[in-house]
Scaffold this motif. Structure first.
Motif, PDB file in Angstrom:
ATOM      1  N   GLU A 157       0.834  -1.205   0.000  1.00  0.00           N
ATOM      2  CA  GLU A 157       0.000   0.000   0.000  1.00  0.00           C
ATOM      3  C   GLU A 157       0.870   1.257   0.000  1.00  0.00           C
ATOM      4  O   GLU A 157       0.617   2.202  -0.756  1.00  0.00           O
ATOM      5  CB  GLU A 157      -0.912  -0.004   1.226  1.00  0.00           C
ATOM      6  CG  GLU A 157      -1.804   1.235   1.310  1.00  0.00           C
ATOM      7  CD  GLU A 157      -2.582   1.303   2.603  1.00  0.00           C
ATOM      8  OE1 GLU A 157      -3.754   1.701   2.561  1.00  0.00           O
ATOM      9  OE2 GLU A 157      -2.014   0.974   3.668  1.00  0.00           O
ATOM     10  N   ALA A 160       2.689   1.657  -3.389  1.00  0.00           N
ATOM     11  CA  ALA A 160       1.821   2.169  -4.458  1.00  0.00           C
ATOM     12  C   ALA A 160       1.693   3.684  -4.380  1.00  0.00           C
ATOM     13  O   ALA A 160       1.524   4.356  -5.406  1.00  0.00           O
ATOM     14  CB  ALA A 160       0.445   1.511  -4.360  1.00  0.00           C
ATOM     15  N   PRO A 163       5.767   5.604  -5.758  1.00  0.00           N
ATOM     16  CA  PRO A 163       6.490   4.945  -6.854  1.00  0.00           C
ATOM     17  C   PRO A 163       7.870   5.542  -7.099  1.00  0.00           C
ATOM     18  O   PRO A 163       8.740   4.875  -7.669  1.00  0.00           O
ATOM     19  CB  PRO A 163       5.563   5.167  -8.059  1.00  0.00           C
ATOM     20  CG  PRO A 163       4.748   6.374  -7.695  1.00  0.00           C
ATOM     21  CD  PRO A 163       4.565   6.295  -6.218  1.00  0.00           C
ATOM     22  N   PRO A 170       4.417  -2.283  -6.811  1.00  0.00           N
ATOM     23  CA  PRO A 170       4.358  -2.309  -5.345  1.00  0.00           C
ATOM     24  C   PRO A 170       4.375  -3.708  -4.747  1.00  0.00           C
ATOM     25  O   PRO A 170       4.979  -3.923  -3.692  1.00  0.00           O
ATOM     26  CB  PRO A 170       3.052  -1.577  -5.025  1.00  0.00           C
ATOM     27  CG  PRO A 170       2.278  -1.539  -6.289  1.00  0.00           C
ATOM     28  CD  PRO A 170       3.273  -1.564  -7.398  1.00  0.00           C
TER      29      PRO A 170
END
Length: 213
Positions: A157, A160, A163, A170
């Motif tokens: 999480e 993501a 990046p 991820p």
């Protein structure tokens, strides 16, 4: 006839068994697991017998074995209880701050574990014995599997959302990073157990800052 009906009602009421709710069963399981934790913390895993746990719980052997077949099962249940508490803490932090950086996740996890009755020394003992005992190894795998899954989800999480640091994949990032993160907990526990001058707070602060927001 009326007297016969009343007598039947009295007999049925006397013979009826109270229903055991799932909440009651779970409370009893927790009570037994807490007794096992106290024994493990005092005597270690190998030094604790089911007889010790039965005595500490104040329950009958039948009551204990009706829920747990062995002390190995009890250890897994206790460890899962510890993990559940850490999951709640991490979810609360996540709700307050958003996706947590990998270092923050692990620092919070270690900090919560060191507050538990089930001491870091006990985890070290079990992990060390698991290296040579297949049955203990399986027990540790059962505990670590949900912990790894939880950490992968939290790290993915965060990855993501970042990046620029984690790259475009991820899930792949989480698979690489989580084994490294998990190695930080035994490092903390070993040094806490054997080094008199080990600075726990500095360790946790450094772990938290390893991969910043």
């Amino acid at each position: 006839m009326r007297r016969i009906v009343k007598r039947m009602i009295r007999i049925e009421g006397r013979d009826a068994m109270p229903k055991v709710t799932e909440a009651y069963r779970e409370a009893r399981r927790t009570e037994i697991a807490d007794a096992a934790l106290r024994c493990f913390a005092e005597k270690g895993f190998r030094g604790t017998s089911m007889a010790d746990i039965i005595a500490a719980s104040g329950l009958s052997a039948g009551a204990i074995y009706g829920h747990y077949a062995s002390k190995e099962e009890l250890f897994v249940a206790a460890a899962q209880h510890v993990l559940s508490a850490r999951t709640v803490e991490l979810e609360e932090l996540r709700a307050e701050h958003g996706p947590l950086a990998p270092g923050e996740i692990m620092a919070a996890l270690i900090d919560g574990m060191r507050q538990e009755v089930i001491t870091p020394n006990l985890f070290l003992q079990v992990w060390a014995e698991a290296a040579i005992d297949p049955s203990l190894r399986e027990m540790v795998h059962r505990f670590l599997a949900p912990a790894r899954q939880m950490l992968r989800g939290l790290v993915a999480e965060w990855a993501a959302a970042h990046p620029d640091i984690a790259g475009a994949e991820p899930e792949a990032y989480a698979r690489r990073v989580v084994p490294v993160l998990m190695g930080l907990a035994p490092g903390f526990m070993v040094q806490r157990a054997i080094l008199a001058d080990f600075d726990e707070e500095a360790y946790l602060a450094t772990v938290s800052a390893l991969i910043p927001r």
